[in-house]
Scaffold this active site. Structure first.
Site, short mmCIF file in Angstrom:
data_model
loop_
_atom_site.label_atom_id
_atom_site.label_comp_id
_atom_site.label_asym_id
_atom_site.label_seq_id
_atom_site.Cartn_x
_atom_site.Cartn_y
_atom_site.Cartn_z
N SER A 155 0.86 -1.20 0.00
CA SER A 155 0.00 0.00 0.00
C SER A 155 0.89 1.24 0.00
O SER A 155 2.04 1.17 0.45
CB SER A 155 -0.88 0.02 1.26
OG SER A 155 -1.53 1.27 1.40
N TYR A 168 -1.75 -1.09 10.24
CA TYR A 168 -1.84 -1.31 8.78
C TYR A 168 -0.56 -0.84 8.09
O TYR A 168 0.04 -1.56 7.29
CB TYR A 168 -3.06 -0.57 8.23
CG TYR A 168 -3.32 -0.82 6.76
CD1 TYR A 168 -3.87 -2.02 6.33
CD2 TYR A 168 -3.02 0.15 5.80
CE1 TYR A 168 -4.12 -2.25 4.98
CE2 TYR A 168 -3.26 -0.07 4.46
CZ TYR A 168 -3.82 -1.27 4.05
OH TYR A 168 -4.06 -1.49 2.70
#
Ligand code: NAD
Length: 266
Positions: A155, A168
């Site tokens: 990401s 995350y």
């Protein structure tokens, strides 16, 4: 297309109807993959995905498996299954992931470890067992062919701070490093390892954000701060995954590819 002709591929996280995994699986089929092993923890949409692909691409073999992508036995098992059934493994797209979006004060050690397990351990297992399987059957076949391609979905949150929660972002930064370190560990094996770093994509993971923006009539505002002025759809990530899976990317190795409209350099 024929870019993945004859390739035996595993994709994880294919269960979401508007997700990156499903879009990639369908595009892999479109490009002539020989056998797709499609995995998700949630089995709800797997039979329909199998029949969608079977109808449109009858030559492509599809095996769907409801399983946790961080389960070691399952990941080593699917790699062995590919060797047993097809005699080879060419592509492993470790794409399954979760995002808690929890701020630090409501996060916990348990949340952190679970995110690391699903997002990071799953990629480690793919790296370990897929590379093992690829090396067993795909000896270096010269410069125009790749011996195998391992792709991980990281990401932009793993490139720079500010795009995700602590758990995350840490989990995805580790994935980016693993793509690089993994590529180096596999020196001279002809197995390539890369990660894709999506920006904001409308998928199952972000759907609540889009739904609530839609209710406020402000859906088009999402992504306005992006250099391209918009968010992306899963297909735009699937396009890059397909390229990385194919021999067209035969000299792309150890890279963290931001596919984010330019967000990470803005
Ligand atoms: P999604 O929620 O639509 O799809 C993720 C899929 O992974 C779901 O089908 C889910 O059931 C599955 N999954 C979750 N935990 C699993 C597990 N333990 N084992 C197997 N499957 C599991 O979301 P998406 O956006 O398509 O997510 C794909 C990847 O893209 C994820 O790794 C995510 O972190 C990454 N990503 C997404 C965005 C975004 O904006 N949507 C941005 C950057 C990165």
């Amino acid at each position: 297309g024929t870019r993945l002709k004859g390739k035996v591929c595993v994709v994880t996280g294919v269960g979401s109807l508007i997700g990156i995994g499903r879009a990639s699986a369908i595009q892999f089929a479109h490009e002539g993959a020989q056998h797709l092993y499609l995995m998700d923890l949630d089995g709800t949409n797997l039979p329909a995905l199998k029949s969608t692909i079977a109808q449109k691409y009858p030559d492509v073999k599809v095996t769907v498996i409801q399983v946790d992508a961080a389960d070691e036995a399952a990941i080593s098992g699917v790699c062995k299954q590919a060797l047993r059934e097809e005699g080879r493994l060419d592509v492993f797209f470790a794409n399954a992931g979760i995002a808690t979006q929890l701020p630090l004060e409501s996060s916990s050690a348990e949340v952190f470890m679970n995110t690391l397990r699903v997002n990071t351990l799953s990629c480690f297992l793919a790296l370990k067992y897929a590379s093992e399987a690829m090396m067993e059957t795909n000896p270096s076949r010269g410069k125009e062919h790749s011996g195998g391609s391992i792709i991980m979905t990281a990401s932009v949150a793993g490139i720079r701070a500010g795009a995700g929660s602590v758990d995350y972002s840490a989990s995805k930064a580790a994935v980016n490093n693993m793509a690089q370190t993994g590529a180096l560990q596999l020196t001279r094996t002809d197995v390539r390892v890369n990660s894709i770093c999506p920006g904001l994509i409308h998928t199952g993971m972000t759907d609540t954000l889009f739904q609530s923006a839609r209710r406020r009539n402000s859906e088009s505002k999402i992504g306005q701060l992006n250099p391209l002025g918009r968010y992306a759809l899963a297909q735009e990530i699937a396009n890059v995954a397909t390229f990385l899976a194919s021999d067209q990317s035969s000299y792309v190795n150890g890279q963290n590819w931001a596919v984010d409209g330019g967000l990470s350099c803005s």
